[in-house]
Design a protein around this motif. Structure first.
Motif, short mmCIF file in Angstrom:
data_model
loop_
_atom_site.label_atom_id
_atom_site.label_comp_id
_atom_site.label_asym_id
_atom_site.label_seq_id
_atom_site.Cartn_x
_atom_site.Cartn_y
_atom_site.Cartn_z
N VAL A 121 -4.29 8.82 1.35
CA VAL A 121 -3.83 7.99 2.46
C VAL A 121 -3.96 6.51 2.11
O VAL A 121 -3.02 5.73 2.30
CB VAL A 121 -4.60 8.33 3.75
CG1 VAL A 121 -4.24 7.35 4.86
CG2 VAL A 121 -4.31 9.75 4.18
N SER A 122 -5.10 6.10 1.59
CA SER A 122 -5.27 4.68 1.29
C SER A 122 -4.40 4.25 0.11
O SER A 122 -3.92 3.12 0.10
CB SER A 122 -6.73 4.35 1.03
OG SER A 122 -7.19 5.01 -0.12
N THR A 123 -4.17 5.13 -0.87
CA THR A 123 -3.29 4.74 -1.97
C THR A 123 -1.84 4.64 -1.50
O THR A 123 -1.12 3.73 -1.91
CB THR A 123 -3.40 5.73 -3.14
OG1 THR A 123 -3.10 7.05 -2.67
CG2 THR A 123 -4.77 5.70 -3.77
N ASP A 124 -1.41 5.55 -0.62
CA ASP A 124 -0.06 5.46 -0.07
C ASP A 124 0.10 4.22 0.81
O ASP A 124 1.13 3.55 0.78
CB ASP A 124 0.29 6.70 0.74
CG ASP A 124 0.53 7.92 -0.13
OD1 ASP A 124 0.66 7.74 -1.35
OD2 ASP A 124 0.58 9.04 0.43
N ALA B 217 0.42 1.22 -1.42
CA ALA B 217 1.75 1.17 -2.04
C ALA B 217 2.79 0.69 -1.02
O ALA B 217 3.68 -0.10 -1.35
CB ALA B 217 2.14 2.52 -2.60
N LEU B 218 2.69 1.18 0.22
CA LEU B 218 3.62 0.76 1.26
C LEU B 218 3.45 -0.72 1.58
O LEU B 218 4.44 -1.45 1.73
CB LEU B 218 3.41 1.60 2.53
CG LEU B 218 4.29 1.23 3.71
CD1 LEU B 218 5.76 1.44 3.37
CD2 LEU B 218 3.91 2.07 4.92
N GLU B 219 2.20 -1.18 1.65
CA GLU B 219 1.94 -2.60 1.91
C GLU B 219 2.51 -3.47 0.81
O GLU B 219 3.14 -4.50 1.06
CB GLU B 219 0.45 -2.84 2.03
CG GLU B 219 0.10 -4.29 2.28
CD GLU B 219 -1.39 -4.55 2.29
OE1 GLU B 219 -1.77 -5.68 2.64
OE2 GLU B 219 -2.17 -3.65 1.96
N SER B 220 2.34 -3.04 -0.43
CA SER B 220 2.89 -3.79 -1.56
C SER B 220 4.41 -3.85 -1.48
O SER B 220 5.02 -4.91 -1.71
CB SER B 220 2.45 -3.13 -2.87
OG SER B 220 3.10 -3.72 -3.97
N HIS B 221 5.04 -2.74 -1.14
CA HIS B 221 6.50 -2.69 -1.03
C HIS B 221 6.99 -3.60 0.10
O HIS B 221 7.97 -4.33 -0.06
CB HIS B 221 6.96 -1.26 -0.78
CG HIS B 221 8.42 -1.13 -0.53
ND1 HIS B 221 9.36 -1.22 -1.53
CD2 HIS B 221 9.11 -0.95 0.62
CE1 HIS B 221 10.57 -1.09 -1.00
NE2 HIS B 221 10.44 -0.93 0.30
N MET B 222 6.32 -3.55 1.25
CA MET B 222 6.73 -4.37 2.39
C MET B 222 6.56 -5.86 2.08
O MET B 222 7.41 -6.68 2.46
CB MET B 222 5.94 -4.00 3.64
CG MET B 222 6.20 -2.58 4.12
SD MET B 222 7.90 -2.30 4.61
CE MET B 222 7.95 -3.19 6.13
#
Length: 78
Positions: free
Chosen positions: A22-25, A28-33
């Motif tokens: 969960v924290s790795t996903d 990754a989502l935060e980095s993408h956004m």
């Protein structure tokens, strides 16, 4: 192909510390956004407004055209 050896390597009993997906996903989502937010142009707001207007007008294009001609006729332009 999955074998018993491969299944055993993912066993939760093998190590006490399991990966936190969960924290790795989320990271990754935060980095993408953040990456997407940094690549916006200065006309992003205008583009978003025009896309919204297009999505409202396009399904009723003929209705808007007839209404536009009727308004122009009533105003005496046509």
């Amino acid at each position: 192909m999955t074998t018993l050896n491969n299944i055993a390597s993912f066993s939760p009993m093998r190590s006490r510390k399991s990966p936190d997906f969960v924290s790795t996903d989320t990271a990754a989502l935060e980095s993408h956004m953040n990456n997407c937010a940094n690549t916006r142009s200065r006309f992003f707001g205008l583009q978003a407004f025009l896309e919204s207007a297009h999505s409202m007008v396009f399904p009723r294009m003929v209705t808007f055209a007839i209404a536009g001609v009727a308004i122009l006729c009533l105003a005496g332009v046509v």
